[in-house]
Motif scaffolding. Structure first.
Motif, mmCIF file in Angstrom:
data_model
loop_
_atom_site.group_PDB
_atom_site.id
_atom_site.type_symbol
_atom_site.label_atom_id
_atom_site.label_comp_id
_atom_site.label_asym_id
_atom_site.label_seq_id
_atom_site.Cartn_x
_atom_site.Cartn_y
_atom_site.Cartn_z
ATOM 1 N N TRP A 106 -3.469 -48.814 41.946
ATOM 2 C CA TRP A 106 -3.451 -50.260 42.188
ATOM 3 C C TRP A 106 -4.832 -50.856 41.933
ATOM 4 O O TRP A 106 -4.955 -51.919 41.315
ATOM 5 C CB TRP A 106 -2.995 -50.535 43.624
ATOM 6 C CG TRP A 106 -3.082 -51.983 44.011
ATOM 7 C CD1 TRP A 106 -2.184 -52.972 43.736
ATOM 8 C CD2 TRP A 106 -4.157 -52.602 44.742
ATOM 9 N NE1 TRP A 106 -2.623 -54.175 44.248
ATOM 10 C CE2 TRP A 106 -3.830 -53.967 44.869
ATOM 11 C CE3 TRP A 106 -5.342 -52.132 45.299
ATOM 12 C CZ2 TRP A 106 -4.657 -54.862 45.535
ATOM 13 C CZ3 TRP A 106 -6.163 -53.028 45.963
ATOM 14 C CH2 TRP A 106 -5.822 -54.373 46.074
ATOM 15 N N VAL A 107 -5.898 -50.185 42.394
ATOM 16 C CA VAL A 107 -7.258 -50.689 42.176
ATOM 17 C C VAL A 107 -7.532 -50.825 40.682
ATOM 18 O O VAL A 107 -8.055 -51.840 40.208
ATOM 19 C CB VAL A 107 -8.318 -49.756 42.828
ATOM 20 C CG1 VAL A 107 -9.728 -50.185 42.425
ATOM 21 C CG2 VAL A 107 -8.185 -49.760 44.345
ATOM 22 N N ARG A 108 -7.135 -49.795 39.931
ATOM 23 C CA ARG A 108 -7.355 -49.807 38.475
ATOM 24 C C ARG A 108 -6.624 -51.005 37.838
ATOM 25 O O ARG A 108 -7.199 -51.747 37.047
ATOM 26 C CB ARG A 108 -6.834 -48.489 37.894
ATOM 27 C CG ARG A 108 -7.219 -48.242 36.460
ATOM 28 C CD ARG A 108 -6.690 -46.900 35.985
ATOM 29 N NE ARG A 108 -7.543 -45.776 36.349
ATOM 30 C CZ ARG A 108 -7.207 -44.788 37.187
ATOM 31 N NH1 ARG A 108 -6.025 -44.783 37.762
ATOM 32 N NH2 ARG A 108 -8.032 -43.807 37.451
ATOM 33 N N SER A 109 -5.369 -51.194 38.230
ATOM 34 C CA SER A 109 -4.582 -52.314 37.672
ATOM 35 C C SER A 109 -5.162 -53.658 38.100
ATOM 36 O O SER A 109 -5.165 -54.622 37.326
ATOM 37 C CB SER A 109 -3.126 -52.254 38.157
ATOM 38 O OG SER A 109 -2.597 -50.998 37.929
ATOM 39 N N LEU A 110 -5.644 -53.714 39.331
ATOM 40 C CA LEU A 110 -6.199 -54.965 39.851
ATOM 41 C C LEU A 110 -7.420 -55.391 39.038
ATOM 42 O O LEU A 110 -7.543 -56.560 38.651
ATOM 43 C CB LEU A 110 -6.582 -54.782 41.322
ATOM 44 C CG LEU A 110 -7.319 -55.944 41.987
ATOM 45 C CD1 LEU A 110 -6.429 -57.178 42.065
ATOM 46 C CD2 LEU A 110 -7.795 -55.566 43.385
ATOM 47 N N VAL A 111 -8.311 -54.447 38.776
ATOM 48 C CA VAL A 111 -9.528 -54.776 38.017
ATOM 49 C C VAL A 111 -9.156 -55.282 36.618
ATOM 50 O O VAL A 111 -9.697 -56.289 36.135
ATOM 51 C CB VAL A 111 -10.461 -53.546 37.929
ATOM 52 C CG1 VAL A 111 -11.633 -53.820 36.997
ATOM 53 C CG2 VAL A 111 -10.967 -53.167 39.330
ATOM 54 N N GLU A 112 -8.196 -54.612 35.995
ATOM 55 C CA GLU A 112 -7.761 -55.038 34.651
ATOM 56 C C GLU A 112 -7.155 -56.434 34.684
ATOM 57 O O GLU A 112 -7.470 -57.290 33.861
ATOM 58 C CB GLU A 112 -6.716 -54.058 34.105
ATOM 59 C CG GLU A 112 -7.317 -52.774 33.563
ATOM 60 C CD GLU A 112 -6.243 -51.740 33.247
ATOM 61 O OE1 GLU A 112 -5.061 -52.130 33.114
ATOM 62 O OE2 GLU A 112 -6.584 -50.547 33.141
ATOM 63 N N GLU A 264 -14.511 -43.274 34.941
ATOM 64 C CA GLU A 264 -14.111 -44.320 33.988
ATOM 65 C C GLU A 264 -15.099 -45.483 33.982
ATOM 66 O O GLU A 264 -15.362 -46.094 32.951
ATOM 67 C CB GLU A 264 -12.733 -44.876 34.360
ATOM 68 C CG GLU A 264 -11.565 -43.976 34.018
ATOM 69 C CD GLU A 264 -10.287 -44.463 34.713
ATOM 70 O OE1 GLU A 264 -9.479 -43.607 35.068
ATOM 71 O OE2 GLU A 264 -10.126 -45.687 34.924
ATOM 72 N N LYS A 265 -15.629 -45.793 35.155
ATOM 73 C CA LYS A 265 -16.544 -46.940 35.279
ATOM 74 C C LYS A 265 -17.994 -46.549 35.016
ATOM 75 O O LYS A 265 -18.900 -47.384 35.150
ATOM 76 C CB LYS A 265 -16.426 -47.559 36.690
ATOM 77 C CG LYS A 265 -15.029 -48.056 37.040
ATOM 78 C CD LYS A 265 -14.639 -49.256 36.185
ATOM 79 C CE LYS A 265 -13.192 -49.657 36.402
ATOM 80 N NZ LYS A 265 -12.682 -50.527 35.353
#
Ligand SMILES: [Zn+2]
Length: 437
Positions: A106-112, A264-265
């Motif tokens: 969810w965090v990954r999708s949120l940032v995108e 990734e970051k």
């Protein structure tokens, strides 16, 4: 962005407002729930020039004051609600996500998704979120943001149209400080170096503070620097704590899906050692826990963590509906309450909740924590939130000297044992109108 349109959104709340003339006024009702004391059957609130000057049984108040009387019938008069943890800047992501079972996913999708928000979508989405909160009886917020959207939003109109008291928390995410901690506050884009002065904001009770995102996303030296800034400015410090098992796995063992996200970051490896202890114990070891710290979530805490929170006086902001949405579990709120930890309630953002309603959070909390007394739940949504945000001198309870802005909730014939239960379970369906005394 067109900030000219902001005021027209905010000036048309959906809920009815009853205003008192600028003279002494008595509001009487079947129930008055001050929160700071037991509910009063056939109670009254005396208001004068925007302040509460007395609260008590209607018979006593009426004999003490000669004033205009507004009779609210069978209603319950209670304090307006406090949303201790929101992210208004994420409002354009309303209904963007489905309930999740992977926190890091969810965090990954949120940032995108956040990076793809169109400029023209900010103002209508934030204005709509503000309207929703006002309609749901919210008077103050602890709003967190790491973009400069919200400060621009409320400073664009210095005419009182920003409707909330509370705090804007400028959130920092900083896993690798490179020894430049002291530069962090100066580089904040909308502070312009004037860190010793409050921002030019419409309401004197809306303050500015710095917060840290989480123990895993902010280096220890920066965590301490943020807390030091807040302490020296007499402001609360807020941080997401123990929200997911992923966080525990990362801090305690240095593995799990958060490692992949850090890679990734470009934040892995870290230039400091992981603490190898729980998030709460870690924050305690850094000297960050005290009565002015708000730990948001605290889902994955054990008995020792709860004892530390109680010992240090740190407050906990529960976000039951967001936790449910992200599938991270439920905070042990009954144990936190039994240990004497001060509780508040927050909605979190519309990226992990489908509504911005503290009444709805209360109803959800009572479902996941059936042994939690309704008075404790209602206090978390009012007085507890005011305490967490450092604004309990103004809002959060009905008492002499507090702001005379409160709620009328329609009720049936409820008795003294049911009145708080009624507010917790039915309040979100029965909110009648705002009263501005
Ligand atoms: Zn949050």
């Amino acid at each position: 962005m067109n900030f000219e349109s902001v005021s027209s959104y905010i000036k048309s709340p959906n809920s009815q407002i009853t205003e008192s003339p600028n003279s002494l006024c008595l509001h009487i009702a079947r129930w008055v729930v001050p929160v700071s004391r037991h509910p009063i059957e056939n109670g009254a609130i005396a208001t004068f020039k925007g302040k509460i000057i007395d609260v008590g049984p209607a018979s006593e108040i009426r004999s003490s004051y000669s004033a205009d009387i507004k009779d609210h019938g069978d209603s319950i008069l209670c304090p307006a609600l406090i949303n201790t943890h929101s992210h208004l800047e994420l409002s354009p992501l309303k209904r963007h996500f489905s309930p999740s079972s992977s926190f890091v996913g969810w965090v990954r999708s949120l940032v995108e998704a956040r990076d793809q928000i169109r400029a023209e979508d900010w103002v209508p989405a934030i204005s709509s979120a503000i309207r929703e909160m006002r309609k749901n009886g919210i008077i103050a917020v602890g709003d967190v943001g790491n973009l400069d959207i919200i400060p621009l939003f409320f400073s664009s109109k210095n005419d009182g149209t920003w409707p909330f008291s509370g705090i804007f928390f400028h959130e920092l995410i900083c896993p690798a400080p490179n020894g430049a901690e002291e530069e962090i506050f100066l580089s904040a884009p909308f502070v312009n170096g004037k860190i010793n002065e409050p921002m030019d904001i419409p309401r004197p009770s809306f303050h500015y503070s710095f917060s840290a995102h989480a123990p895993y996303s902010v280096a220890p030296s920066v965590l301490k620097a943020i807390k030091a800034w807040d302490r020296s400015h007499n402001m609360p410090f807020s941080i997401h704590v123990a929200e997911s098992e992923d966080e525990i796995e990362f801090l305690q063992g240095g593995h799990g899906p958060l490692i992949e996200l850090m890679k990734e970051k470009g934040h892995w490896p870290l230039d400091y050692d992981l603490p190898k202890v729980s998030p709460v114990r870690y924050l305690e070891s850094l000297g960050l826990l005290d009565r002015h710290t708000v730990c948001v979530h605290c889902v994955q805490v054990d008995r020792d963590d709860i004892a530390i929170l109680a010992k240090t006086g740190a407050g906990v902001c529960l976000c039951p509906r967001s936790n449910m949405f992200l599938g991270v579990g439920a905070a042990p709120s009954e144990e936190l309450y039994a240990a004497g930890v001060s509780l508040a309630l927050g909605t979190d953002s519309l990226a992990s909740n489908d509504q911005l309603s503290i009444f709805a959070e209360m109803a959800s909390l009572s479902e996941v924590a059936p042994c939690l007394p309704p008075e404790a739940i209602f206090r978390a949504g009012t007085r507890g939130g005011a305490k967490a945000l450092g604004i309990s001198g103004e809002v959060g309870s009905l008492a002499e000297g507090k702001n005379a802005t409160f709620l009328s909730v329609e009720s049936g014939p409820v008795g003294v044992k049911e009145v708080l239960e009624f507010l917790v379970h039915e309040g979100y369906k029965k909110l009648g109108y705002w009263i501005i005394g």
